[in-house]
Design a protein around this motif. Structure first.
Motif, short mmCIF file in Angstrom:
data_model
loop_
_atom_site.label_atom_id
_atom_site.label_comp_id
_atom_site.label_asym_id
_atom_site.label_seq_id
_atom_site.Cartn_x
_atom_site.Cartn_y
_atom_site.Cartn_z
N ARG A 160 0.85 -1.16 0.00
CA ARG A 160 -0.10 -0.09 0.16
C ARG A 160 0.82 1.13 -0.01
O ARG A 160 1.83 1.21 0.65
CB ARG A 160 -0.82 0.06 1.22
CG ARG A 160 -1.80 -1.06 1.38
CD ARG A 160 -2.87 -1.07 0.12
NE ARG A 160 -3.92 0.13 0.10
CZ ARG A 160 -4.81 0.14 -0.67
NH1 ARG A 160 -4.96 -0.66 -1.79
NH2 ARG A 160 -5.56 1.12 -0.50
N HIS A 161 0.43 2.11 -0.86
CA HIS A 161 1.18 3.30 -0.80
C HIS A 161 0.06 4.73 -1.03
O HIS A 161 -1.07 4.41 -1.57
CB HIS A 161 2.15 3.51 -2.22
CG HIS A 161 3.07 4.74 -1.99
ND1 HIS A 161 4.29 4.46 -1.49
CD2 HIS A 161 3.14 5.69 -2.66
CE1 HIS A 161 4.97 5.51 -1.61
NE2 HIS A 161 4.43 6.54 -2.33
N SER A 162 0.13 5.94 -0.42
CA SER A 162 -0.44 6.96 -0.32
C SER A 162 0.25 7.93 -1.48
O SER A 162 1.26 8.32 -1.48
CB SER A 162 -0.74 7.64 0.91
OG SER A 162 -1.45 6.78 1.70
N THR A 164 -1.19 11.93 -3.28
CA THR A 164 -1.92 13.01 -3.40
C THR A 164 -2.13 13.48 -4.70
O THR A 164 -0.79 13.85 -5.54
CB THR A 164 -1.44 14.28 -2.44
OG1 THR A 164 -1.23 13.78 -1.26
CG2 THR A 164 -2.39 15.28 -2.57
N ARG A 169 -6.23 12.54 -1.69
CA ARG A 169 -5.25 11.45 -1.12
C ARG A 169 -5.79 10.18 -1.49
O ARG A 169 -7.16 9.79 -1.24
CB ARG A 169 -5.40 11.51 0.73
CG ARG A 169 -4.11 10.95 1.18
CD ARG A 169 -2.98 11.64 0.98
NE ARG A 169 -1.78 11.05 1.57
CZ ARG A 169 -0.53 11.25 1.27
NH1 ARG A 169 -0.24 12.28 0.48
NH2 ARG A 169 0.44 10.36 2.08
N ILE A 170 -5.03 9.39 -2.21
CA ILE A 170 -5.56 8.24 -2.80
C ILE A 170 -4.50 6.99 -2.19
O ILE A 170 -3.41 7.28 -2.13
CB ILE A 170 -5.46 8.19 -4.43
CG1 ILE A 170 -6.37 9.30 -4.90
CG2 ILE A 170 -5.91 6.73 -4.96
CD1 ILE A 170 -6.19 9.46 -6.36
N GLU A 171 -5.22 5.81 -1.85
CA GLU A 171 -4.40 4.74 -1.48
C GLU A 171 -4.23 4.01 -2.82
O GLU A 171 -5.30 3.49 -3.39
CB GLU A 171 -5.33 4.08 -0.20
CG GLU A 171 -5.13 4.71 0.95
CD GLU A 171 -3.80 5.04 1.61
OE1 GLU A 171 -3.06 3.96 1.50
OE2 GLU A 171 -3.37 5.78 2.17
N VAL A 172 -2.93 3.30 -3.12
CA VAL A 172 -2.65 2.75 -4.17
C VAL A 172 -2.14 1.45 -3.82
O VAL A 172 -1.35 1.52 -2.72
CB VAL A 172 -1.80 3.30 -5.07
CG1 VAL A 172 -1.74 2.49 -6.35
CG2 VAL A 172 -1.86 4.74 -5.40
N ASN A 173 -2.37 0.17 -4.32
CA ASN A 173 -1.94 -0.78 -4.06
C ASN A 173 -0.64 -1.31 -5.19
O ASN A 173 -1.38 -1.62 -6.36
CB ASN A 173 -3.12 -2.16 -4.16
CG ASN A 173 -2.39 -3.50 -3.71
OD1 ASN A 173 -1.46 -3.38 -2.84
ND2 ASN A 173 -2.84 -4.47 -4.33
#
Length: 313
Positions: A160-162, A164, A169-173
């Motif tokens: 997981r990585h955040s 902007t 703010r988006i959480e990305v796998n």
């Protein structure tokens, strides 16, 4: 995301007819020069973002075609718009169809003064008859692009990585083993659609940050392996740190500096195919100072050895 304020071809210093290899070569040269980790000039970071955005667009054939057709407006123009229709609409409202650079006071780059981008879109798509009598309905959101820089270790293992994007703010796998330049699609995270139409997609372009120990080429990882003279001469099993943790490298007897030792499958992972390899380049190191016993042994070796790599005898 970096704002489009300059012609992408000009940013990379290539012609509009440049091939993919020339574009990639130009980007790599400029990236090595302007990466903030190696260039501390105050303007280096902005220049690096500019050339990275240019490369992300021109390295993708589909995106490059849209940029060539619509210029700086390529992200705002819906997918099914005919370039000739777009050019006529711009020209009819005071735009400059051939312009691709410079930002006017009332819209994105590529528009003349007094041309309102939203008004132009409305004139093209808000229910008026289009080409061949076609009627335009709800407008899907535009696809967007953004860069995400990852340390090599995070790119290797994923997770997981955040990020902007446009204030959100988006959480990305992040999948394990992503490579530099790889695009990650986030469905529905792009520009908002009009009149209830679906949002566009967001494409994240991966950039792997420079690393003090490793160098990545595609999925292969390169590193330097320091060994002692006796390990190189006699052979040894030498411990080495890799992104996956410590492992052992077998150094064959008689190994010279510069020899590359290959560890198959120990490079970047690949969930859809063959992983990369790890290459350890041998560097023979000598003690900076010698004890009396070490000096005696080296002098004895020098006296009895007939080895002469330069054939000076």
């Amino acid at each position: 995301m970096a704002a489009t304020t300059r012609d992408f071809y000009e940013s990379l210093g290539v012609s509009r007819g440049a091939g993919q290899e020339e574009i990639q070569s130009a980007y790599r040269k400029l990236a090595r020069t302007y990466h903030p980790d190696v260039n501390k000039d105050p303007g280096a970071e902005d220049r690096f973002k500019e050339i990275s955005e240019a490369y992300s667009v021109l390295s993708d054939p589909a995106t490059r075609r849209r940029y060539d057709a619509f210029g700086a407006d390529f992200r705002q123009v819906p997918e099914d718009v005919d370039p000739e229709t777009w050019a006529r609409a711009r020209a009819g409202r005071g735009g400059r169809p051939g312009a691709r650079t410079g930002a006017g006071p009332s819209g994105p780059a590529g528009f003349g003064e007094g041309v309102d981008f939203e008004d132009l879109l409305e004139g093209l798509f808000s229910g008026r008859a289009g080409r061949a009598g076609r009627s335009w309905g709800p407008i899907p959101g535009a696809d967007q692009e953004a860069e995400i820089e990852l340390p090599l270790e995070e790119a290797y293992r994923g997770g997981r990585h955040s990020i902007t994007v446009g204030g959100r703010r988006i959480e990305v796998n992040i999948p394990a083993g992503v490579t530099d330049g790889q695009r990650i699609r986030l469905a529905g995270q792009g520009g908002r659609g009009g009149d209830g139409a679906p949002a566009g997609d967001l494409y994240l372009i991966v950039r792997i940050a420079p690393h003090p120990r490793y160098r990545v080429e595609g999925r292969d990882i390169h590193l330097r392996l320091p060994v002692t003279p006796w390990e190189a001469a006699l052979g040894a099993s030498v411990a080495v740190d890799t992104p996956a943790g410590e492992t052992k490298v077998k150094v064959p007897p008689g190994t010279s500096s510069g020899r590359r030792l290959r560890l198959r499958g120990r490079g970047m992972p690949n969930r859809r195919g063959t992983p990369g390899d790890l290459f350890a380049e041998v560097r023979i190191m000598v003690p900076p100072t010698l004890s009396d016993e070490e000096r005696r042994l080296f002098e004895r070796l020098a006296a009895v050895s007939t080895f002469d790599p330069g054939r000076r005898r």
